[in-house]
Design a protein around this motif. Structure first.
Motif, PDB file in Angstrom:
ATOM      1  N   TYR A 161      -6.219  21.816 -55.753  1.00  0.00           N
ATOM      2  CA  TYR A 161      -6.564  22.977 -57.116  1.00  0.00           C
ATOM      3  C   TYR A 161      -7.679  20.901 -57.271  1.00  0.00           C
ATOM      4  N   MET A 162      -9.215  21.475 -58.094  1.00  0.00           N
ATOM      5  CA  MET A 162     -10.038  20.185 -58.018  1.00  0.00           C
ATOM      6  C   MET A 162      -9.662  21.116 -60.026  1.00  0.00           C
ATOM      7  N   MET A 163      -8.752  19.762 -60.454  1.00  0.00           N
ATOM      8  CA  MET A 163      -8.350  20.268 -61.934  1.00  0.00           C
ATOM      9  C   MET A 163      -9.816  19.683 -62.455  1.00  0.00           C
ATOM     10  N   ARG A 164      -9.337  20.326 -63.795  1.00  0.00           N
ATOM     11  CA  ARG A 164     -10.467  19.687 -64.968  1.00  0.00           C
ATOM     12  C   ARG A 164     -10.800  18.756 -65.014  1.00  0.00           C
ATOM     13  N   GLU A 165      -9.619  17.911 -65.118  1.00  0.00           N
ATOM     14  CA  GLU A 165      -9.838  16.617 -65.926  1.00  0.00           C
ATOM     15  C   GLU A 165      -9.748  15.705 -64.322  1.00  0.00           C
ATOM     16  N   ARG A 166     -10.713  15.420 -63.566  1.00  0.00           N
ATOM     17  CA  ARG A 166     -10.623  15.107 -61.728  1.00  0.00           C
ATOM     18  C   ARG A 166      -9.984  13.711 -61.556  1.00  0.00           C
ATOM     19  N   ASP A 167      -9.106  13.290 -62.377  1.00  0.00           N
ATOM     20  CA  ASP A 167      -8.117  11.974 -62.172  1.00  0.00           C
ATOM     21  C   ASP A 167      -6.567  12.573 -61.736  1.00  0.00           C
ATOM     22  N   ILE A 168      -6.396  14.053 -62.214  1.00  0.00           N
ATOM     23  CA  ILE A 168      -5.767  14.387 -62.124  1.00  0.00           C
ATOM     24  C   ILE A 168      -5.011  15.001 -60.923  1.00  0.00           C
ATOM     25  N   SER A 169      -5.923  15.136 -60.483  1.00  0.00           N
ATOM     26  CA  SER A 169      -6.242  15.891 -58.741  1.00  0.00           C
ATOM     27  C   SER A 169      -6.345  14.674 -57.682  1.00  0.00           C
ATOM     28  N   TYR A 170      -6.892  13.166 -58.442  1.00  0.00           N
ATOM     29  CA  TYR A 170      -7.380  11.990 -57.354  1.00  0.00           C
ATOM     30  C   TYR A 170      -5.866  11.987 -57.874  1.00  0.00           C
ATOM     31  N   ASP A 171      -5.316  11.363 -58.010  1.00  0.00           N
ATOM     32  CA  ASP A 171      -3.556  11.198 -58.221  1.00  0.00           C
ATOM     33  C   ASP A 171      -2.563  11.565 -57.219  1.00  0.00           C
ATOM     34  N   LEU A 172      -3.133  13.612 -57.278  1.00  0.00           N
ATOM     35  CA  LEU A 172      -2.083  13.834 -56.345  1.00  0.00           C
ATOM     36  C   LEU A 172      -2.514  13.840 -55.431  1.00  0.00           C
ATOM     37  N   VAL A 173      -3.876  13.554 -54.876  1.00  0.00           N
ATOM     38  CA  VAL A 173      -4.439  13.273 -53.102  1.00  0.00           C
ATOM     39  C   VAL A 173      -3.780  11.845 -52.816  1.00  0.00           C
ATOM     40  N   GLU A 174      -3.936  10.960 -54.137  1.00  0.00           N
ATOM     41  CA  GLU A 174      -3.380   9.775 -53.482  1.00  0.00           C
ATOM     42  C   GLU A 174      -1.410   9.493 -53.358  1.00  0.00           C
ATOM     43  N   ARG A 175      -0.875  10.319 -54.758  1.00  0.00           N
ATOM     44  CA  ARG A 175       0.251  10.455 -54.087  1.00  0.00           C
ATOM     45  C   ARG A 175       1.133  11.436 -52.798  1.00  0.00           C
ATOM     46  N   ALA A 176      -0.142  12.324 -51.956  1.00  0.00           N
ATOM     47  CA  ALA A 176       0.597  12.847 -51.397  1.00  0.00           C
ATOM     48  C   ALA A 176      -0.021  12.580 -50.139  1.00  0.00           C
ATOM     49  N   ALA A 177      -1.185  11.215 -50.015  1.00  0.00           N
ATOM     50  CA  ALA A 177      -0.791  10.781 -48.706  1.00  0.00           C
ATOM     51  C   ALA A 177       0.340   9.454 -48.821  1.00  0.00           C
ATOM     52  N   ARG A 178       0.491   9.102 -49.912  1.00  0.00           N
ATOM     53  CA  ARG A 178       0.995   7.709 -49.852  1.00  0.00           C
ATOM     54  C   ARG A 178       2.381   7.984 -49.230  1.00  0.00           C
ATOM     55  N   ALA A 179       2.654  10.021 -49.561  1.00  0.00           N
ATOM     56  CA  ALA A 179       4.040  10.205 -49.201  1.00  0.00           C
ATOM     57  C   ALA A 179       3.948  10.624 -47.657  1.00  0.00           C
ATOM     58  N   GLY A 180       3.548  10.104 -46.920  1.00  0.00           N
ATOM     59  CA  GLY A 180       2.953  11.446 -45.551  1.00  0.00           C
ATOM     60  C   GLY A 180       2.270  11.902 -44.983  1.00  0.00           C
ATOM     61  N   PHE A 181       2.344  13.252 -46.158  1.00  0.00           N
ATOM     62  CA  PHE A 181       1.272  14.235 -45.309  1.00  0.00           C
ATOM     63  C   PHE A 181      -0.027  13.681 -45.119  1.00  0.00           C
ATOM     64  N   ASP A 182      -0.349  15.087 -44.305  1.00  0.00           N
ATOM     65  CA  ASP A 182      -1.264  14.612 -42.806  1.00  0.00           C
ATOM     66  C   ASP A 182      -2.725  15.800 -43.062  1.00  0.00           C
ATOM     67  N   THR A 183      -2.701  16.720 -44.124  1.00  0.00           N
ATOM     68  CA  THR A 183      -3.702  17.562 -44.123  1.00  0.00           C
ATOM     69  C   THR A 183      -3.519  17.672 -45.590  1.00  0.00           C
ATOM     70  N   LEU A 184      -5.466  18.059 -45.905  1.00  0.00           N
ATOM     71  CA  LEU A 184      -4.927  18.669 -47.081  1.00  0.00           C
ATOM     72  C   LEU A 184      -6.787  19.632 -46.881  1.00  0.00           C
ATOM     73  N   MET A 185      -6.029  20.671 -48.237  1.00  0.00           N
ATOM     74  CA  MET A 185      -6.077  21.786 -48.036  1.00  0.00           C
ATOM     75  C   MET A 185      -7.106  22.321 -49.442  1.00  0.00           C
ATOM     76  N   PHE A 186      -8.163  21.755 -49.485  1.00  0.00           N
ATOM     77  CA  PHE A 186      -9.235  21.772 -50.728  1.00  0.00           C
ATOM     78  C   PHE A 186      -9.583  23.564 -50.441  1.00  0.00           C
ATOM     79  N   THR A 187      -8.979  23.990 -51.731  1.00  0.00           N
ATOM     80  CA  THR A 187      -9.342  25.410 -51.743  1.00  0.00           C
ATOM     81  C   THR A 187     -10.055  25.691 -53.141  1.00  0.00           C
ATOM     82  N   VAL A 188     -11.049  26.928 -52.624  1.00  0.00           N
ATOM     83  CA  VAL A 188     -12.491  26.894 -52.896  1.00  0.00           C
ATOM     84  C   VAL A 188     -12.699  28.062 -53.741  1.00  0.00           C
ATOM     85  N   ASP A 189     -11.283  28.647 -53.252  1.00  0.00           N
ATOM     86  CA  ASP A 189     -11.637  30.502 -54.375  1.00  0.00           C
ATOM     87  C   ASP A 189     -11.008  30.806 -55.709  1.00  0.00           C
TER      88      ASP A 189
END
Length: 419
Positions: A161-189
């Motif tokens: 989810y793109m949080m109102r405070e964008r830096d929260i979402s950016y941090d989650l993206v970086e953590r998921a990448a470091r943890a080896g997650f291979d796919t990101l689902m950007f939710t838009v609904d």
């Protein structure tokens, strides 16, 4: 002509009187007795307090979208082929750059430990054991890192989810990448939260609060409250360091200002496959292909956002025909049987995602219940493919499926809501 009668022979009686060894494990006994996902739902409803069960089972407003999605799958008519050697079928699929043993994975579900205390860790470890992907929600109750540890050799995906405070979402993206997650689902609904009336009528809150009604509802299910009160605090685990109450974080996840620029920012940050979840029109599917995403998920959020939204399964053939050659397509919402998955593949989906079906298993029996849900769906997929005469997923085609005309959805939905 009269049938000649005789006294039963001891050897014949012995064959008839072979009793099965009793199953002493109560959890195993109830899971073995569950032959369908609907059976697991029945067990889950019996074992889970009403407010928590309804949080999983319910949808938005009159729940018409969810009813229509399930009705669409019920209206499938199959056209089997004959004289095919289907002694062995291949159910493997390559999706978003990697393998899956089955054409389905586990969808992202928020606040999963509310349903049963093993939560996402049960889902991730069961998915890894079965060789299918697991998706962790931004609003999950297990951390990115703990899911990676629970499923170290499997495929982990992260729903953002793109949080109102964008830096929260950016941090989650970086953590998921470091943890080896291979796919990101950007939710838009989710520009705003859908109106989930069951939760309001139940006086449901996140986290759950002890009230007179919840105490009364818990009396037949003390194990649920014991689990809740003797395990780590129920919270959005990956967001605990960001501050704010659960309610504030939930509100922050619903942002009506999310735009294509946000999608572009995440595309620049994310090293793996980027998939957009919540696509509900052909125009939007085409637009996302033009933006270069790696895949789309046709989804109306399990009917939990906009009631009367399009049924993803019904939208699927048109989207697959127009953009299927340019991107990979997954579909969710309403899947309760392996035949639903087979029909989706035949009509153009590359993959499917299960949410409630997995959660019913979780509520019915923790990790073992998730294993059972995956086993049920997998057996149904194999059996349906054999009966259709399809030896692999590539042989499933639109000629195998017709979808009969829908009638009476709105009236049935009103009746379901009244019940």
């Amino acid at each position: 002509m009269m049938v000649r009668r005789q006294l039963p022979q001891p050897a014949e009686l012995a064959e008839l009187l072979r009793f099965r060894r009793p199953q002493l494990d109560a959890r195993r006994r109830r899971l073995d007795a569950a032959l369908t996902i609907h059976d697991l739902r029945t067990v889950a409803r019996r074992r889970t307090p009403r407010a928590a069960f309804d949080y999983t089972d319910g949808a938005a407003e009159e729940e018409i979208s969810l009813l229509r999605a399930r009705r669409a799958f019920q209206q499938i008519e199959f056209h089997p082929g004959i004289l095919r050697d289907v002694s062995d079928v291949d159910t493997t699929q390559t999706i978003f750059g990697g393998p899956s043993s089955m054409p389905f994975g586990i969808a992202p579900t928020g606040f999963t430990r509310l349903m049963q205390t093993e939560g996402e860790l049960a889902g991730a470890s069961a998915a890894g054991a079965a060789g299918i992907p697991f998706t962790l929600s931004t609003l999950g109750t297990s951390t990115i890192e703990s899911v990676a540890a629970a499923n170290p050799a499997g495929r982990n995906w992260f729903q953002l989810y793109m949080m109102r405070e964008r830096d929260i979402s950016y941090d989650l993206v970086e953590r998921a990448a470091r943890a080896g997650f291979d796919t990101l689902m950007f939710t838009v609904d989710t520009p705003v939260a859908g109106a989930r009336l069951r939760d309001k009528r139940n006086g449901f809150s996140i986290p759950p609060q002890l009230t007179a009604s919840t105490v009364l509802d818990a009396l037949p299910r003390p194990w649920w409250w014991i689990d809740l009160l003797t395990t780590p605090k129920l919270e959005f685990a990956s967001l605990t360091s960001t501050g704010g109450t659960v309610g504030q974080l939930l509100d922050s996840a619903m942002d009506p200002t999310v735009s294509p620029a946000d999608l572009g920012a995440i595309r620049d940050m994310w090293p793996g496959h980027l998939v957009v979840k919540g696509v509900q029109t052909l125009a939007d599917a085409t637009m996302l292909v033009d933006h270069g995403v790696d895949g789309i998920v046709l989804s109306n959020h399990g009917g939990r956002q906009l009631d009367r939204a399009p049924v993803p399964f019904r939208l699927l053939p048109t989207v697959a025909r127009e953009v299927g050659a340019h991107t990979e397509i997954a579909v969710d919402t309403g899947i309760m049987h392996g035949a639903d998955i087979v029909a989706s593949i035949a009509l153009g989906a590359d993959f499917t995602l299960i949410g409630r079906a997995y959660l019913y298993g979780l509520m019915a029996g923790g990790r073992a219940g998730v294993d059972r849900a995956i086993e049920i769906l997998s057996d149904e997929i194999r059996r349906t493919m054999k009966l259709l005469g399809a030896r692999n997923l590539g042989e499933l085609e639109s000629r195998h499926v017709s979808v009969l005309a829908a009638t009476g959805d709105a009236a049935a939905a009103s009746g379901a809501a009244a019940r």
